[in-house]
Write a protein that holds these residues in place. Structure first.
Motif, mmCIF file in Angstrom:
data_model
loop_
_atom_site.group_PDB
_atom_site.id
_atom_site.type_symbol
_atom_site.label_atom_id
_atom_site.label_comp_id
_atom_site.label_asym_id
_atom_site.label_seq_id
_atom_site.Cartn_x
_atom_site.Cartn_y
_atom_site.Cartn_z
ATOM 1 N N ALA A 31 0.846 -1.194 0.000
ATOM 2 C CA ALA A 31 0.000 0.000 0.000
ATOM 3 C C ALA A 31 0.884 1.249 0.000
ATOM 4 O O ALA A 31 1.862 1.328 0.741
ATOM 5 C CB ALA A 31 -0.911 0.005 1.215
ATOM 6 N N LEU A 32 0.522 2.210 -0.843
ATOM 7 C CA LEU A 32 1.296 3.451 -0.964
ATOM 8 C C LEU A 32 0.347 4.629 -1.036
ATOM 9 O O LEU A 32 -0.689 4.560 -1.699
ATOM 10 C CB LEU A 32 2.183 3.391 -2.216
ATOM 11 C CG LEU A 32 3.165 4.549 -2.446
ATOM 12 C CD1 LEU A 32 4.419 4.025 -3.127
ATOM 13 C CD2 LEU A 32 2.537 5.670 -3.235
ATOM 14 N N ALA A 93 3.749 7.792 1.878
ATOM 15 C CA ALA A 93 3.768 6.814 2.964
ATOM 16 C C ALA A 93 3.481 5.434 2.389
ATOM 17 O O ALA A 93 2.889 5.313 1.315
ATOM 18 C CB ALA A 93 2.732 7.161 4.035
ATOM 19 N N SER A 94 3.906 4.406 3.115
ATOM 20 C CA SER A 94 3.571 3.043 2.705
ATOM 21 C C SER A 94 3.196 2.223 3.930
ATOM 22 O O SER A 94 3.585 2.548 5.046
ATOM 23 C CB SER A 94 4.728 2.383 1.952
ATOM 24 O OG SER A 94 5.811 2.075 2.822
ATOM 25 N N SER A 95 2.389 1.221 3.704
ATOM 26 C CA SER A 95 2.064 0.271 4.765
ATOM 27 C C SER A 95 2.097 -1.125 4.175
ATOM 28 O O SER A 95 2.016 -1.302 2.963
ATOM 29 C CB SER A 95 0.700 0.572 5.392
ATOM 30 O OG SER A 95 -0.335 0.447 4.455
ATOM 31 N N VAL A 99 -4.827 0.144 4.669
ATOM 32 C CA VAL A 99 -4.957 1.419 5.365
ATOM 33 C C VAL A 99 -5.039 1.243 6.869
ATOM 34 O O VAL A 99 -4.622 2.114 7.627
ATOM 35 C CB VAL A 99 -6.204 2.163 4.852
ATOM 36 C CG1 VAL A 99 -6.457 3.420 5.655
ATOM 37 C CG2 VAL A 99 -6.060 2.504 3.395
ATOM 38 N N GLN A 100 -5.545 0.080 7.311
ATOM 39 C CA GLN A 100 -5.743 -0.099 8.744
ATOM 40 C C GLN A 100 -4.432 -0.163 9.512
ATOM 41 O O GLN A 100 -4.404 -0.048 10.722
ATOM 42 C CB GLN A 100 -6.512 -1.394 9.025
ATOM 43 C CG GLN A 100 -7.923 -1.423 8.472
ATOM 44 C CD GLN A 100 -7.963 -2.057 7.109
ATOM 45 O OE1 GLN A 100 -7.030 -1.934 6.328
ATOM 46 N NE2 GLN A 100 -9.043 -2.752 6.811
ATOM 47 N N GLU A 101 -3.347 -0.351 8.778
ATOM 48 C CA GLU A 101 -2.068 -0.564 9.446
ATOM 49 C C GLU A 101 -1.284 0.724 9.611
ATOM 50 O O GLU A 101 -1.642 1.758 9.055
ATOM 51 C CB GLU A 101 -1.242 -1.570 8.647
ATOM 52 C CG GLU A 101 -1.932 -2.919 8.493
ATOM 53 C CD GLU A 101 -1.229 -3.784 7.484
ATOM 54 O OE1 GLU A 101 -0.606 -3.233 6.571
ATOM 55 O OE2 GLU A 101 -1.318 -5.015 7.612
ATOM 56 N N THR A 102 -0.188 0.628 10.329
ATOM 57 C CA THR A 102 0.697 1.775 10.499
ATOM 58 C C THR A 102 1.256 2.195 9.151
ATOM 59 O O THR A 102 1.715 1.359 8.363
ATOM 60 C CB THR A 102 1.859 1.413 11.432
ATOM 61 O OG1 THR A 102 1.331 1.114 12.722
ATOM 62 C CG2 THR A 102 2.832 2.576 11.551
ATOM 63 N N GLN A 103 1.209 3.481 8.891
ATOM 64 C CA GLN A 103 1.801 4.025 7.677
ATOM 65 C C GLN A 103 3.142 4.645 8.035
ATOM 66 O O GLN A 103 3.262 5.376 9.013
ATOM 67 C CB GLN A 103 0.888 5.073 7.065
ATOM 68 C CG GLN A 103 -0.436 4.499 6.587
ATOM 69 C CD GLN A 103 -1.304 5.526 5.904
ATOM 70 O OE1 GLN A 103 -0.841 6.564 5.461
ATOM 71 N NE2 GLN A 103 -2.582 5.232 5.818
#
Lengths: 114, 116
Positions: A31-32, A93-95, A99-103
């Protein structure tokens, strides 16, 4: 790499020129996200890539803004015909997955449009 | 309308003192709430993430609380240090379509200055 990297660190351009901002996410993160932070303002969501899904472009302020993510890794944010109000810090940002996770944020690109 | 409001806008405290930052939100449907610390000229760094069922979460000298009923969160900093000087941003995630789509709504932040 150890973290999210962005380039260039600073960019000064003339009104009407096109600019490209680059983001290298943490290796393995699917995710970015791109955000914009204007002086004295909060973070503004621009666009979100999740794996091979169609990106969420709902935050892009105008059709002058576009972004792509090649090979599920590096992303480029392009601003065409820049305006002075585009001056801001552009953060990536990336995770790991969603989205639910820390970015994890990069240091940002400071864009100044003269 | 989904909104996140933070207070105070700015705060000055002496080194060693405690402080509490507030975050009120009107985001629905709520998924989680995060606190970030952003040093000047740097990207935000995550401090805590709390879901609906969590009331408190600590990360060193930082303790975040969440009251999902009143839609309020606080970030308490204990024994402040000069390095705590930064902007603290509250971010609320709204989840749609069974979690398939999530939106992050950002507060404008509280600027904290810790003085010696």
């Amino acid at each position: 790499g150890a973290g999210v990297s962005q380039s260039p660190s600073n960019k000064v351009t003339e009104k009407g020129k096109d600019v490209e901002l680059r983001c290298d996410p943490i290796s393995g993160h699917t995710a970015l996200y791109w955000y914009r932070q204007s002086l004295g303002q909060g973070l503004e969501f621009l666009i979100y890539f999740q794996g091979n899904s169609a990106p969420d472009k709902s935050g892009l302020p105008s059709d002058r803004f576009s972004a792509e993510r090649t090979g599920g890794s590096v992303s480029t944010l392009t601003i065409q015909r820049t305006q002075q109000e585009d001056s801001a810090v552009y953060l990536c940002a990336s995770s790991l997955v969603a989205v639910q996770e820390t970015q994890y944020f990069g240091p940002g690109t400071r864009l100044l449009v003269l | 309308k989904n909104q996140v409001e933070q207070s105070p806008q700015s705060l000055i405290i002496l080194e060693g003192k405690n402080c509490t930052l507030q975050c009120n939100y009107t985001v629905s449907p709520f998924s989680n709430l995060r606190w970030y610390k952003q040093d000047t000229g740097r990207g935000p760094v995550s401090l805590t993430i709390m879901t609906f069922s969590e009331n408190t979460k600590s990360n060193g000298r930082y303790t975040a609380t969440l009251d999902a009923d009143t839609k309020q969160s606080s970030l308490h900093i204990t024994a402040s240090q000069l390095s705590d000087s930064a902007s603290y941003i509250c971010v609320v995630s709204a989840s749609f379509r069974g979690g398939a789509t999530n939106k992050l709504i950002f507060g404008t932040g509280t600027l904290l200055a810790v003085q010696p």
